[in-house]
Structure formats: structure tokens, C-alpha cells
Design an enzyme around this catalytic site. Structure first.
Site, mmCIF file in Angstrom:
data_model
loop_
_atom_site.group_PDB
_atom_site.id
_atom_site.type_symbol
_atom_site.label_atom_id
_atom_site.label_comp_id
_atom_site.label_asym_id
_atom_site.label_seq_id
_atom_site.Cartn_x
_atom_site.Cartn_y
_atom_site.Cartn_z
ATOM 1 N N ASP A 8 0.308 -1.312 -0.213
ATOM 2 C CA ASP A 8 -0.525 0.297 0.371
ATOM 3 C C ASP A 8 0.524 1.031 0.087
ATOM 4 O O ASP A 8 1.743 1.151 -0.141
ATOM 5 C CB ASP A 8 -1.353 0.063 1.344
ATOM 6 C CG ASP A 8 -0.090 0.494 2.816
ATOM 7 O OD1 ASP A 8 0.702 0.692 2.698
ATOM 8 O OD2 ASP A 8 -1.340 0.436 3.666
ATOM 9 N N CYS A 65 3.722 -2.624 3.838
ATOM 10 C CA CYS A 65 2.030 -1.931 4.738
ATOM 11 C C CYS A 65 2.721 -1.077 5.909
ATOM 12 O O CYS A 65 4.374 -1.340 5.640
ATOM 13 C CB CYS A 65 0.525 -2.305 4.715
ATOM 14 S SG CYS A 65 1.139 -3.683 6.217
ATOM 15 N N THR A 67 2.764 -1.095 9.303
ATOM 16 C CA THR A 67 3.222 -2.338 10.142
ATOM 17 C C THR A 67 3.615 -3.531 9.510
ATOM 18 O O THR A 67 3.819 -4.270 10.214
ATOM 19 C CB THR A 67 1.870 -2.918 11.007
ATOM 20 O OG1 THR A 67 0.702 -2.936 10.794
ATOM 21 C CG2 THR A 67 1.625 -1.440 11.779
ATOM 22 N N HIS A 98 11.072 -24.019 9.161
ATOM 23 C CA HIS A 98 9.821 -24.382 9.844
ATOM 24 C C HIS A 98 8.289 -24.579 9.426
ATOM 25 O O HIS A 98 7.494 -25.214 9.153
ATOM 26 C CB HIS A 98 10.236 -23.892 11.225
ATOM 27 C CG HIS A 98 11.034 -24.660 11.876
ATOM 28 N ND1 HIS A 98 10.724 -24.392 13.606
ATOM 29 C CD2 HIS A 98 12.129 -24.992 11.637
ATOM 30 C CE1 HIS A 98 11.689 -24.926 13.694
ATOM 31 N NE2 HIS A 98 13.170 -24.883 12.521
ATOM 32 N N HIS A 133 7.872 -30.830 10.605
ATOM 33 C CA HIS A 133 7.729 -29.355 10.194
ATOM 34 C C HIS A 133 6.770 -29.908 9.311
ATOM 35 O O HIS A 133 5.325 -29.210 9.219
ATOM 36 C CB HIS A 133 8.577 -28.575 9.583
ATOM 37 C CG HIS A 133 9.486 -27.933 10.527
ATOM 38 N ND1 HIS A 133 9.673 -28.099 11.869
ATOM 39 C CD2 HIS A 133 10.702 -28.449 11.129
ATOM 40 C CE1 HIS A 133 10.487 -27.826 12.392
ATOM 41 N NE2 HIS A 133 10.968 -28.424 12.019
HETATM 42 C C1 RB5 Z 1 -2.009 2.093 7.185
HETATM 43 O O1 RB5 Z 1 -1.835 3.634 7.357
HETATM 44 C C2 RB5 Z 1 -1.701 1.743 7.619
HETATM 45 O O2 RB5 Z 1 -2.920 1.383 8.695
HETATM 46 C C3 RB5 Z 1 -1.560 0.468 6.710
HETATM 47 O O3 RB5 Z 1 -0.398 0.597 5.558
HETATM 48 C C4 RB5 Z 1 -1.254 -1.133 7.302
HETATM 49 O O4 RB5 Z 1 -0.390 -0.375 8.739
HETATM 50 C C5 RB5 Z 1 -2.083 -1.692 8.282
HETATM 51 O O5 RB5 Z 1 -2.000 -2.659 8.433
#
Ligand code: RB5
Length: 146
Positions: A8, A65, A67, A98, A133
Site C-alpha cells: 500500500d 504496508c 506495520t 519450519h 514440520h
Molecule cells: C496505513 O495507514 C496503515 O494502516 C497500513 O499500511 C497498515 O499498517 C495496516 O496494517
């Protein structure tokens, strides 16, 4: 090996670093990430890319993304996907050995591009160990298919 890559708007820097690495490693890839001129919704990128791994069109996926969490939750909804959200090199190696993970998720608001490159390289180069595994991964498949 064929890799599908996506992100994203919050994953562009790492996505570009991964592209450089894939080119250096001479690994075929398709980039389906956003053009990132606006804010987008990560499931719109994760689901189609994950489906193309699950179908066998691609061997592996790398999803970025902010996180890595949204991408990994979404990817793991797709039958046949074992997506590992990974922010350290030890886990990158272990999840291949694994869990036979077929998608790697990382978060650009969590780690920098240099660590993301190291993680990606190890994840791409490490083989699944099979054996006990395989038995465990088979239980995940069986649950998914019941
Ligand atoms: C975008 O702001 C953020 O929410 C997305 O990139 C991600 O971290 C969601 O899990």
C-alpha cells in the site's frame, strides 16, 4: 522462482528496496503495488496478490504496508497462504525452515530498508526442512480444507 510483490502507500520505500534486491538476485517478479499517489486500502492489494500465490502462478509473495499487520491478516485469509509477518532475520529463516511460509509481510513503519533487504534475502534463500514440520503444516492444510 517467481515472486509477486505488493504494497500500500505506506510500504513504498521497502517495496523499492525489495525490487532492487530481486533484480540483483536475478529473480523474476511482478510488482502489483499501488502507484501511491493517494492513500489506498491494503486488502485491495493483499487479496489479489495472495490468490495468485495460492493458485500456483507465483511461488512466493512479498507484501509491505505500514506495520505489515494488515497485509498479513488479509493474506492469511486466502486458502493455501502461509504468510509470516517478520521483522528479524532469525524469524525469516525459521519461518521458511519450519512453516514453509509462502508470503513474507513486513512493515515499513517498523523496520528500515536495510533490514528489510536482509530479511528478504534470507527468506528467499532458505529451504523448508520438511519432516516433522511437514506434519505440522499438513495439520494447518487439513484444518483449512475441512
Ligand atoms: C496505513 O495507514 C496503515 O494502516 C497500513 O499500511 C497498515 O499498517 C495496516 O496494517
Amino acid at each position: 522462482m517467481k515472486v509477486i510483490l505488493t504494497s500500500d502507500h505506506a510500504g513504498v520505500t521497502i517495496r523499492n528496496e525489495v525490487i532492487k534486491l530481486l533484480e540483483e538476485m536475478d529473480i523474476a517478479y511482478e510488482d502489483t503495488g499501488c502507484d501511491c499517489s493517494t492513500s489506498v486500502d491494503y486488502p485491495d492489494y493483499a487479496f489479489p496478490a495472495a490468490e495468485r500465490v495460492a493458485s500456483g502462478e507465483f511461488d512466493r509473495g512479498i507484501f509491505i504496508c505500514g506495520t505489515g499487520i494488515g497485509m498479513s491478516i488479509s493474506a492469511n485469509k486466502v486458502k493455501g497462504i502461509r504468510c509470516a509477518l517478520t521483522h528479524d532475520v532469525f524469524s525469516a529463516k525459521a519461518t521458511r525452515q519450519h512453516n514453509n511460509s509462502n508470503v513474507l509481510a513486513m512493515g515499513e513503519r517498523v523496520i528500515g530498508p536495510s533490514l528489510a533487504r536482509e530479511i528478504t534475502k534470507v527468506w528467499l534463500e532458505t529451504e523448508f526442512e520438511g519432516g516433522r514440520h511437514q506434519n505440522r503444516v499438513g495439520k494447518i492444510d487439513a484444518y483449512e480444507n475441512k
